[in-house]
Motif scaffolding. Structure first.
Motif, PDB file in Angstrom:
ATOM      1  N   ALA A   1       0.835  -1.206   0.000  1.00  0.00           N
ATOM      2  CA  ALA A   1       0.000   0.000   0.000  1.00  0.00           C
ATOM      3  C   ALA A   1       0.869   1.255   0.000  1.00  0.00           C
ATOM      4  CB  ALA A   1      -0.921   0.000   1.223  1.00  0.00           C
ATOM      5  N   ALA A   2       1.961   1.236   0.780  1.00  0.00           N
ATOM      6  CA  ALA A   2       2.867   2.387   0.822  1.00  0.00           C
ATOM      7  C   ALA A   2       3.540   2.591  -0.530  1.00  0.00           C
ATOM      8  CB  ALA A   2       3.918   2.188   1.913  1.00  0.00           C
ATOM      9  N   ALA A   3       4.002   1.499  -1.145  1.00  0.00           N
ATOM     10  CA  ALA A   3       4.669   1.605  -2.444  1.00  0.00           C
ATOM     11  C   ALA A   3       3.715   2.104  -3.515  1.00  0.00           C
ATOM     12  CB  ALA A   3       5.251   0.248  -2.835  1.00  0.00           C
ATOM     13  N   ASP A   4       2.472   1.642  -3.482  1.00  0.00           N
ATOM     14  CA  ASP A   4       1.485   2.099  -4.461  1.00  0.00           C
ATOM     15  C   ASP A   4       1.199   3.591  -4.275  1.00  0.00           C
ATOM     16  OD1 ASP A   4      -0.654   1.579  -6.531  1.00  0.00           O
ATOM     17  OD2 ASP A   4      -1.908   2.264  -4.868  1.00  0.00           O
ATOM     18  N   ALA A   5       1.064   4.012  -3.006  1.00  0.00           N
ATOM     19  CA  ALA A   5       0.829   5.437  -2.736  1.00  0.00           C
ATOM     20  C   ALA A   5       2.002   6.277  -3.217  1.00  0.00           C
ATOM     21  CB  ALA A   5       0.602   5.649  -1.237  1.00  0.00           C
ATOM     22  N   ALA A   6       3.225   5.794  -2.985  1.00  0.00           N
ATOM     23  CA  ALA A   6       4.408   6.540  -3.422  1.00  0.00           C
ATOM     24  C   ALA A   6       4.456   6.654  -4.946  1.00  0.00           C
ATOM     25  CB  ALA A   6       5.671   5.856  -2.900  1.00  0.00           C
ATOM     26  N   ARG A   7       4.077   5.587  -5.649  1.00  0.00           N
ATOM     27  CA  ARG A   7       4.053   5.648  -7.118  1.00  0.00           C
ATOM     28  C   ARG A   7       3.041   6.674  -7.608  1.00  0.00           C
ATOM     29  NH1 ARG A   7       5.062  -0.022  -6.744  1.00  0.00           N
ATOM     30  NH2 ARG A   7       2.826  -0.438  -6.588  1.00  0.00           N
ATOM     31  N   ARG A   8       1.878   6.695  -6.976  1.00  0.00           N
ATOM     32  CA  ARG A   8       0.844   7.655  -7.390  1.00  0.00           C
ATOM     33  C   ARG A   8       1.307   9.093  -7.170  1.00  0.00           C
ATOM     34  NH1 ARG A   8      -4.332   6.083  -4.162  1.00  0.00           N
ATOM     35  NH2 ARG A   8      -5.136   7.903  -5.268  1.00  0.00           N
ATOM     36  N   ILE A   9       1.931   9.341  -6.038  1.00  0.00           N
ATOM     37  CA  ILE A   9       2.433  10.705  -5.754  1.00  0.00           C
ATOM     38  C   ILE A   9       3.560  11.051  -6.732  1.00  0.00           C
ATOM     39  CG2 ILE A   9       3.527  12.177  -4.041  1.00  0.00           C
ATOM     40  CD1 ILE A   9       2.163  10.339  -1.895  1.00  0.00           C
ATOM     41  N   SER A  10       4.412  10.093  -7.022  1.00  0.00           N
ATOM     42  CA  SER A  10       5.495  10.317  -7.987  1.00  0.00           C
ATOM     43  C   SER A  10       4.942  10.742  -9.338  1.00  0.00           C
ATOM     44  CB  SER A  10       6.357   9.056  -8.119  1.00  0.00           C
ATOM     45  OG  SER A  10       6.973   8.703  -6.892  1.00  0.00           O
ATOM     46  N   ARG A  11       3.880  10.071  -9.774  1.00  0.00           N
ATOM     47  CA  ARG A  11       3.248  10.457 -11.047  1.00  0.00           C
ATOM     48  C   ARG A  11       2.719  11.875 -10.971  1.00  0.00           C
ATOM     49  NH1 ARG A  11       1.244   4.994 -11.057  1.00  0.00           N
ATOM     50  NH2 ARG A  11      -0.758   5.695 -10.249  1.00  0.00           N
ATOM     51  N   GLU A  12       2.146  12.256  -9.819  1.00  0.00           N
ATOM     52  CA  GLU A  12       1.643  13.616  -9.660  1.00  0.00           C
ATOM     53  C   GLU A  12       2.771  14.643  -9.762  1.00  0.00           C
ATOM     54  OE1 GLU A  12      -1.378  15.112  -9.072  1.00  0.00           O
ATOM     55  OE2 GLU A  12      -2.287  13.208  -9.651  1.00  0.00           O
ATOM     56  N   LEU A  13       3.970  14.239  -9.346  1.00  0.00           N
ATOM     57  CA  LEU A  13       5.124  15.153  -9.404  1.00  0.00           C
ATOM     58  C   LEU A  13       5.800  15.117 -10.768  1.00  0.00           C
ATOM     59  CD1 LEU A  13       6.724  14.439  -5.910  1.00  0.00           C
ATOM     60  CD2 LEU A  13       5.424  16.469  -6.592  1.00  0.00           C
ATOM     61  N   GLY A  14       5.297  14.279 -11.686  1.00  0.00           N
ATOM     62  CA  GLY A  14       5.857  14.227 -13.022  1.00  0.00           C
ATOM     63  C   GLY A  14       7.008  13.269 -13.204  1.00  0.00           C
ATOM     64  N   ALA A  15       7.135  12.304 -12.273  1.00  0.00           N
ATOM     65  CA  ALA A  15       8.237  11.344 -12.388  1.00  0.00           C
ATOM     66  C   ALA A  15       8.111  10.528 -13.661  1.00  0.00           C
ATOM     67  CB  ALA A  15       8.243  10.425 -11.168  1.00  0.00           C
ATOM     68  N   PRO A  16       9.213  10.254 -14.332  1.00  0.00           N
ATOM     69  CA  PRO A  16       9.153   9.453 -15.555  1.00  0.00           C
ATOM     70  C   PRO A  16       8.749   8.007 -15.258  1.00  0.00           C
ATOM     71  CG  PRO A  16      11.434   9.826 -14.885  1.00  0.00           C
ATOM     72  CD  PRO A  16      10.585  10.689 -14.007  1.00  0.00           C
ATOM     73  N   GLY A  17       8.069   7.395 -16.196  1.00  0.00           N
ATOM     74  CA  GLY A  17       7.681   5.996 -16.037  1.00  0.00           C
ATOM     75  C   GLY A  17       6.548   5.777 -15.075  1.00  0.00           C
TER      76      GLY A  17
END
Length: 251
Positions: free
Chosen positions: A235-251
Motif C-alpha cells: 500500500a505504501a509503495a502504491d501510494a508513493a508511485r501515485r504521488i510520484s506520477r503527480e510530481l511528473g516522475a518518468p515511467g
C-alpha cells in the motif's frame, strides 16, 4: 566572512538551537552554539525585537509563532506535500495507522506531514523532526532510491547515528538492507527509529527521476507485525508511485 555575514550566521545558529532545545536558558544555548554568552544574549535580544524569539519569566527562550508561520511556508516549497496529501489520506484510511511524509534536507529527512491514527496507542513524531536516513523506514526507502554514488557518499560521512538498539549502523548491513528494499519495493524497519514502533516506507520520485521524499506507515509493534508488513508495504509503495506520477516522475 565579513562581520555582517558572521552576525547573520550566528543569528541563524542561535535560532536553530532555540528551536531544537526550547525552552532553553542562555548558558545552555551558548554551549550548544559555541559562542560567548554575551554574543548569544545580544543575538537573542535582536531576535526578540523582530519577533522571532521570546523569553519567559524564568529567562528561558522559545521561538514565537512568527517562526512557525515562516517555517510552515517552507513545508511545501517543492509541492510535495500538496500533491501527496490526497493520496496520504487514502493510505491512512486503508491501513489505519499513522502516516508520515518526509522531505530531504542534507543527509537527513525532515518530517513535513503526519496523519494520525485514531488508535490511542500510536507512533508520533513532531512536524519538523529530523530523521536519520539509516534509522528510519522513510530514510532507508529514500536511500534505496538514490544512486550508488549517493549511497557511497552518505556512508563515507562518518559513523551512522543509532536511535535504538535495533538501528542499522553497520555500513555493510545497511547496503544489504537497501538491496532488499530495491528488490521488494518498500522498506521494513522494526524499532529502528523508536522503541516499540515499526514502520514500512517507500520513496517518492520527482520529475527528474530522483527521490524527492518518502512516506511511511508507522505503528506500535503490537499491531505492526510481520503479518501486516507486506500488505502495508504494498500500500505504501502504491501510494508513493501515485504521488510520484503527480510530481511528473518518468515511467
Amino acid at each position: 566572512m565579513t562581520a555582517a555575514t558572521n552576525s547573520v550566521v550566528s543569528a541563524i545558529r542561535v535560532l536553530e538551537a532555540v528551536g531544537e532545545r526550547q525552552p532553553v536558558g542562555l548558558s545552555e544555548l551558548a554551549r550548544a552554539v559555541g559562542l560567548p554568552k554575551s554574543t548569544v544574549q545580544r543575538t537573542l535580544l535582536t531576535l526578540a525585537e523582530v519577533g522571532w524569539c521570546r523569553a519567559d519569566e524564568a529567562a528561558r527562550w522559545r521561538l514565537t509563532y512568527r517562526a512557525f508561520a515562516v517555517g510552515n511556508q517552507a513545508r511545501d516549497a517543492g509541492e510535495l506535500r500538496g500533491r501527496a496529501l490526497p493520496v496520504l489520506h487514502e493510505l491512512q484510511l486503508a491501513t489505519g495507522e499513522t502516516i508520515h511524509l518526509a522531505a530531504p534536507d542534507g543527509p537527513e529527512l525532515v518530517l513535513v506531514e503526519r496523519l494520525d491514527t485514531a488508535h490511542s496507542l500510536r507512533a508520533f513524531l513532531p512536524l519538523g523532526h529530523r530523521i536519520p536516513l539509516n534509522a528510519s523506514a522513510t530514510g532507508q526507502a529514500f536511500l534505496a532510491a538514490c544512486t550508488d554514488d549517493v549511497v557511497d557518499t552518505y556512508l563515507a560521512g562518518g559513523a551512522l547515528p543509532a536511535r535504538t538498539a535495533a538501528t542499522v549502523t553497520d555500513p555493510d548491513a545497511l547496503r544489504g538492507r537497501l538491496a532488499g528494499i530495491r528488490a521488494r519495493g518498500w522498506s521494513v524497519n522494526p524499532e529502528g527509529l523508536s522503541d516499540g514502533i515499526a514502520a514500512v516506507g517507500a520513496a517518492i520520485l520527482g520529475a527528474d527521476g530522483r527521490p524527492a521524499g518518502a512516506l511511511s506507515v508507522s505503528g506500535p509493534t503490537v499491531r505492526m507485525t510481520e503479518d501486516v508488513f507486506d500488505d502495508h508495504g504494498r500500500a505504501a509503495a502504491d501510494a508513493a508511485r501515485r504521488i510520484s506520477r503527480e510530481l511528473g516522475a518518468p515511467g
